[in-house]
Design a protein around this motif. Structure first.
Motif, PDB file in Angstrom:
ATOM      1  N   ARG A  70       1.216   9.299  -5.732  1.00 41.77           N
ATOM      2  CA  ARG A  70       1.309  10.722  -5.388  1.00 41.77           C
ATOM      3  C   ARG A  70       2.407  11.410  -6.188  1.00 41.77           C
ATOM      4  NH1 ARG A  70       1.411  11.798   0.782  1.00 41.77           N
ATOM      5  NH2 ARG A  70       3.240  10.446   0.598  1.00 41.77           N
ATOM      6  N   THR A 123       1.110   4.095  -2.875  1.00 40.49           N
ATOM      7  CA  THR A 123       0.713   5.461  -2.527  1.00 40.49           C
ATOM      8  C   THR A 123       1.811   6.459  -2.887  1.00 40.49           C
ATOM      9  OG1 THR A 123      -0.770   4.741  -0.755  1.00 40.49           O
ATOM     10  CG2 THR A 123       0.076   6.995  -0.622  1.00 40.49           C
ATOM     11  N   HIS A 129       0.836  -1.194   0.000  1.00 47.64           N
ATOM     12  CA  HIS A 129       0.000   0.000   0.000  1.00 47.64           C
ATOM     13  C   HIS A 129       0.871   1.245   0.000  1.00 47.64           C
ATOM     14  CE1 HIS A 129      -2.617   3.161   1.544  1.00 47.64           C
ATOM     15  NE2 HIS A 129      -3.670   2.379   1.380  1.00 47.64           N
ATOM     16  N   LYS A 147      -6.115   7.386  -2.048  1.00 48.72           N
ATOM     17  CA  LYS A 147      -7.330   7.494  -1.244  1.00 48.72           C
ATOM     18  C   LYS A 147      -8.051   8.814  -1.504  1.00 48.72           C
ATOM     19  CE  LYS A 147      -9.970   5.481   1.770  1.00 48.72           C
ATOM     20  NZ  LYS A 147     -10.617   4.187   1.453  1.00 48.72           N
ATOM     21  N   THR A 168      -2.872  11.504  -3.280  1.00 49.25           N
ATOM     22  CA  THR A 168      -2.813  10.112  -2.832  1.00 49.25           C
ATOM     23  C   THR A 168      -3.947   9.314  -3.461  1.00 49.25           C
ATOM     24  OG1 THR A 168      -4.237  10.452  -0.907  1.00 49.25           O
ATOM     25  CG2 THR A 168      -1.861  10.841  -0.616  1.00 49.25           C
TER      26      THR A 168
END
Length: 298
Positions: free
Chosen positions: A96, A92, A88, A104, A102
């Motif tokens: 980014r 990420t 993860h 999320k 990001t």
């Protein structure tokens, strides 16, 4: 011919990457596709795409992952693993770095981002080449009337461009990826010619854009414009499928047929000032597609 052979080898590597993004891809495997040594394959790939094979793979995986995050309700970790990221955190960081947001946060807000949208390099090196092994270009032109409701257009102009090639040289090739990322888009991104009466002052006639619903309230990418388009009727023209290596012949041939088309055959007249003239991304399997505004004869 050597350049064409190398371009074809690079395209084979591109196609393999495209079809195997969810698998481990090694330089040795890519070299097998190219038919050259690993060192030479990597060198050719960098020369023809301006990026290394593994940077290319990373950017393409992240762009495809972004579309999954945009359109499907999946956990970020599951998307990361599906696109061969080990963790993860690593996914990420890479996401980014490429998109400035990001995964999320992107999944929640889906702002426009510059997706990586590569094109097979072989097509460019086949421009103007004699291809005696190919059949003559089809002269069929398929025509139909389509009604479009009122909608909005997100677009970016240049300064002087009057065609795609001039636009790409002036603005670059990153616009398409941004347009393709807009979740609320009604259709795929298009190239378009803006009539002078709705064109921003000092802007080019040719632009690239995407249509969104009339009530669109989403983000407008920096530097882009938003325009409301009234309901209109358009004649949609479509040529027959063509070999991708002959796009530089096939597209002008269809455009020439469109220029000579008499809209009176559909009880219409051209209405150039009522809406932009649009062209879809040329793709050989579906033929060249263009639409021009008309109004019915009284």
């Amino acid at each position: 011919m050597a350049k064409l052979e190398r371009a074809a080898a690079v395209t084979r590597m591109q196609m393999y990457i495209e079809e195997n993004l969810d698998k481990d891809i090694t330089l040795h495997i890519l070299a097998q596709q190219a038919g050259y040594s690993p060192w030479h394959s990597a060198k050719m790939f960098k020369e023809y795409t301006n990026t290394s094979p593994f940077e290319y793979i990373r950017k393409l995986r992240l762009s495809r992952a972004a579309l999954v995050l945009r359109d499907e309700q999946l956990r970020v970790i599951d998307v990361a693993l599906d696109f061969v990221f080990d963790s993860h955190e690593g996914f990420t960081r890479a996401f980014r770095k490429q998109f400035g947001v990001t995964p999320k946060s992107y999944q929640k807000k889906t702002p426009p981002i510059p997706l990586f949208t590569p094109y097979p390099v072989e097509s460019y090196y086949l421009m103007g080449e004699e291809r005696g092994d190919l059949p003559p270009l089809s002269k069929n032109l398929h025509v139909r009337l389509i009604h479009f409701p009122a909608r909005k257009l997100i677009f970016l102009c240049g300064e002087k461009a009057e065609s795609y090639i001039e636009y790409a040289r002036e603005v670059g090739c990153d616009v398409w990826g941004i347009l393709a990322s807009i979740k609320e888009a009604l259709y795929e991104p298009v190239g378009l010619w803006l009539p002078e009466n709705i064109r921003p002052a000092g802007a080019s006639a040719y632009a690239q854009g995407v249509e969104v619903p009339i009530d669109y309230q989403g983000m407008i990418p920096e530097g882009f414009e938003l325009l409301t388009l009234p309901a209109c009727t358009m004649l949609l023209f479509q040529g027959d499928p063509y070999d991708e290596s002959r796009f530089d012949e096939a597209i002008p041939a269809v455009m020439h047929q469109i220029d000579r088309y008499d809209p009176q055959e559909n009880n219409c007249q051209w209405a150039e000032n009522e809406a932009p003239r649009i062209q879809l991304e040329p793709q050989g399997y579906r033929g060249y597609i263009e639409a021009r505004p008309v109004h019915f004869n009284l």
